[in-house]
Design an enzyme around this catalytic site. Structure first.
Site, PDB file in Angstrom:
ATOM      1  N   ALA A 111     -10.082  95.884  36.419  1.00  0.00           N
ATOM      2  CA  ALA A 111      -8.694  96.338  36.482  1.00  0.00           C
ATOM      3  C   ALA A 111      -8.356  97.381  37.547  1.00  0.00           C
ATOM      4  O   ALA A 111      -7.193  97.485  37.943  1.00  0.00           O
ATOM      5  CB  ALA A 111      -8.282  96.868  35.118  1.00  0.00           C
ATOM      6  N   PRO A 113      -7.618  99.386  40.948  1.00  0.00           N
ATOM      7  CA  PRO A 113      -6.912 100.618  40.568  1.00  0.00           C
ATOM      8  C   PRO A 113      -5.756 100.408  39.603  1.00  0.00           C
ATOM      9  O   PRO A 113      -5.114 101.383  39.194  1.00  0.00           O
ATOM     10  CB  PRO A 113      -6.399 101.141  41.914  1.00  0.00           C
ATOM     11  CG  PRO A 113      -6.201  99.903  42.740  1.00  0.00           C
ATOM     12  CD  PRO A 113      -7.292  98.955  42.325  1.00  0.00           C
ATOM     13  N   GLY A 114      -5.443  99.177  39.241  1.00  0.00           N
ATOM     14  CA  GLY A 114      -4.492  98.998  38.150  1.00  0.00           C
ATOM     15  C   GLY A 114      -3.173  98.324  38.504  1.00  0.00           C
ATOM     16  O   GLY A 114      -2.261  98.290  37.680  1.00  0.00           O
ATOM     17  N   ASP A 178      -9.679  89.553  37.878  1.00  0.00           N
ATOM     18  CA  ASP A 178      -9.327  89.767  39.281  1.00  0.00           C
ATOM     19  C   ASP A 178     -10.646  90.190  39.933  1.00  0.00           C
ATOM     20  O   ASP A 178     -10.953  91.367  40.051  1.00  0.00           O
ATOM     21  CB  ASP A 178      -8.262  90.862  39.382  1.00  0.00           C
ATOM     22  CG  ASP A 178      -7.621  90.915  40.753  1.00  0.00           C
ATOM     23  OD1 ASP A 178      -7.549  89.873  41.426  1.00  0.00           O
ATOM     24  OD2 ASP A 178      -7.207  92.013  41.155  1.00  0.00           O
ATOM     25  N   CYS A 231      -9.285  88.126  46.267  1.00  0.00           N
ATOM     26  CA  CYS A 231      -8.562  88.328  47.523  1.00  0.00           C
ATOM     27  C   CYS A 231      -9.438  87.793  48.660  1.00  0.00           C
ATOM     28  O   CYS A 231      -9.574  88.415  49.703  1.00  0.00           O
ATOM     29  CB  CYS A 231      -8.184  89.788  47.720  1.00  0.00           C
ATOM     30  SG  CYS A 231      -9.561  90.915  47.682  1.00  0.00           S
TER      31      CYS A 231
HETATM   32  N1  SAM Z   1      -7.138  94.146  39.434  1.00  0.00           N
HETATM   33  C1  SAM Z   1      -7.163  95.274  40.319  1.00  0.00           C
HETATM   34  C2  SAM Z   1      -5.766  95.553  40.781  1.00  0.00           C
HETATM   35  O1  SAM Z   1      -4.898  94.676  40.747  1.00  0.00           O
HETATM   36  O2  SAM Z   1      -5.502  96.709  41.147  1.00  0.00           O
HETATM   37  C3  SAM Z   1      -8.117  95.059  41.474  1.00  0.00           C
HETATM   38  C4  SAM Z   1      -9.521  94.720  41.006  1.00  0.00           C
HETATM   39  S1  SAM Z   1     -10.727  94.660  42.296  1.00  0.00           S
HETATM   40  C5  SAM Z   1     -10.301  93.202  43.118  1.00  0.00           C
HETATM   41  C6  SAM Z   1     -12.172  94.203  41.436  1.00  0.00           C
HETATM   42  C7  SAM Z   1     -12.739  95.287  40.533  1.00  0.00           C
HETATM   43  O3  SAM Z   1     -13.903  94.758  39.874  1.00  0.00           O
HETATM   44  C8  SAM Z   1     -13.195  96.544  41.266  1.00  0.00           C
HETATM   45  O4  SAM Z   1     -12.511  97.656  40.772  1.00  0.00           O
HETATM   46  C9  SAM Z   1     -14.689  96.639  40.972  1.00  0.00           C
HETATM   47  O5  SAM Z   1     -15.144  97.964  40.735  1.00  0.00           O
HETATM   48  C10 SAM Z   1     -14.835  95.812  39.704  1.00  0.00           C
HETATM   49  N2  SAM Z   1     -16.215  95.270  39.519  1.00  0.00           N
HETATM   50  C11 SAM Z   1     -17.242  95.298  40.393  1.00  0.00           C
HETATM   51  N3  SAM Z   1     -18.337  94.739  39.854  1.00  0.00           N
HETATM   52  C12 SAM Z   1     -17.998  94.338  38.628  1.00  0.00           C
HETATM   53  C13 SAM Z   1     -18.705  93.699  37.582  1.00  0.00           C
HETATM   54  N4  SAM Z   1     -19.991  93.341  37.703  1.00  0.00           N
HETATM   55  N5  SAM Z   1     -18.047  93.453  36.445  1.00  0.00           N
HETATM   56  C14 SAM Z   1     -16.745  93.791  36.305  1.00  0.00           C
HETATM   57  N6  SAM Z   1     -16.029  94.400  37.261  1.00  0.00           N
HETATM   58  C15 SAM Z   1     -16.653  94.675  38.400  1.00  0.00           C
END
Ligand code: SAM
Length: 336
Positions: A111, A113-114, A178, A231
């Site tokens: 999630a 930065p949200g 995401d 992305c």
């Molecule tokens: N959904 C967010 C938004 O709209 O602001 C962006 C999310 S970003 C694309 C992906 C996130 O997944 C990152 O914050 C990252 O730290 C987290 N992440 C990394 N490895 C992960 C894992 N093994 N399991 C779950 N989340 C993970």
């Protein structure tokens, strides 16, 4: 910084020389800026939008607006008050995919930065719940700040491994992944991301996404909706991830009508290119396509949602959720 050579080569190979070159050129362009208003906090929306320099609506999000240029958001009290969230138009598309979730339970598994969390928070409303999870504790605190600023009071922030949320078996009406990805879609906005790209990292991300989706699927209710987005343009992640998922979850995904052939899109060699800059998905996601008229069926890059049928009995799901799966959602009539 130049685009990674292996990336550029693959894009040309996937899309053909003309479209591949167009994509690479677009990645050197200036990214558009957009915001999503907080319906309950933005006050006089017209005045706010004029002040921000809004120049058009985001077609798939009622509260989304493009701006002519990037203002200094950090100097704007309305930004700090959570009257709007600076969010790419493409990211706002998940609101369209998740459908009507008013009063429902949504899990946002990756999630921080949200941005999307705040969108789900607005969509579920006061009777609903969003569980926003972020595995990285430092990023989870940024997420918590943004959730506080949005102020809807219906979001619980957690900082767990996806496995811990998977333990909520069959509990969520919708689960959003995401996914952490190779970030090819960031090449335009953040040139430094070009230096972080590698084929090894693509493979790592793809494997990580597979593991996250297993937990997401566990947490999802029978008849619920899963949204997977990235992305990146990378096929080993996007379509590949969905294809691998179908290999183990396929029995639980209801068969759906064969998609009609659309003359409306301009598919490239790989069939990935579609109208208005959206990418069509690969075979796995296309197999989820709903029975909409062909002219309205298109898809967002790396974005898939599917609704399993009754997972244990195989019976069709009852209630407001249709029983077919969504490849990548429809566009509103104004852009179809
Ligand atoms: N959904 C967010 C938004 O709209 O602001 C962006 C999310 S970003 C694309 C992906 C996130 O997944 C990152 O914050 C990252 O730290 C987290 N992440 C990394 N490895 C992960 C894992 N093994 N399991 C779950 N989340 C993970």
């Amino acid at each position: 910084m130049e685009l990674p050579v292996a990336f550029a080569g693959r894009v040309v190979c996937d899309l053909g020389p003309e479209e591949g070159a167009a994509l690479c050129a677009a990645l050197d362009g200036v990214p558009p800026v957009s915001v999503r208003l907080h319906p309950a906090k933005c006050g006089d929306a017209g005045a706010l939008l004029r002040r921000l320099g809004a120049c058009g609506r985001v077609p798939w999000c009622a509260d989304g607006h493009y701006l002519t240029e990037r203002p200094q958001f950090t100097f704007d009290p309305a930004f700090h008050a959570g009257a709007y969230y600076v969010q790419e138009a493409a990211s706002q598309f998940v609101g369209r995919l998740v459908g009507d979730v008013a009063g429902r339970r949504v899990l946002d598994l990756c999630a921080a930065p949200g941005g999307k969390t705040t969108l789900y928070a607005s969509l579920v409303g006061p009777e609903g719940l969003v569980v926003a999870n972020e595995i990285d504790r430092r990023r989870a605190s940024v997420l918590a700040d943004n959730v506080r600023k949005w102020g809807t009071g219906n979001v619980a922030v957690t900082a767990c491994e996806p496995k811990a949320l998977g333990e909520f078996e069959n509990w969520f009406d919708a689960v959003a992944v995401d996914a952490p990805c190779s970030g090819e879609g960031m090449f335009r906005k953040d040139p430094a991301s070009r230096g972080e790209w590698s084929e090894g990292n693509v493979r790592l991300c793809a494997a990580r996404q597979d593991a996250i989706l297993r937990e997401a699927w566990r947490a999802l209710k029978p008849g619920g909706r899963l949204i997977y987005s990235t992305c990146t343009f990378n096929r080993d992640e996007d379509e590949g991830t969905l294809e691998r998922m179908l290999a183990w979850a396929g029995d639980e995904v209801p068969p759906c009508p064969k998609p009609e052939r659309s003359g409306a899109s301009s598919a490239g060699r790989s069939g990935r290119s579609g109208p208005i800059g959206f990418s069509r998905t690969g075979p796995a996601a296309r197999a989820f396509s709903p029975p909409w008229p062909a002219s309205r069926r298109t898809s967002a890059a790396g974005c898939g949602a599917l609704r399993p049928a009754e997972r244990f009995s195989g019976r069709p799901t009852k209630g407001p959720w249709p029983n077919w799966a969504v490849g990548c959602g429809s566009l509103p009539p104004c852009v179809s």
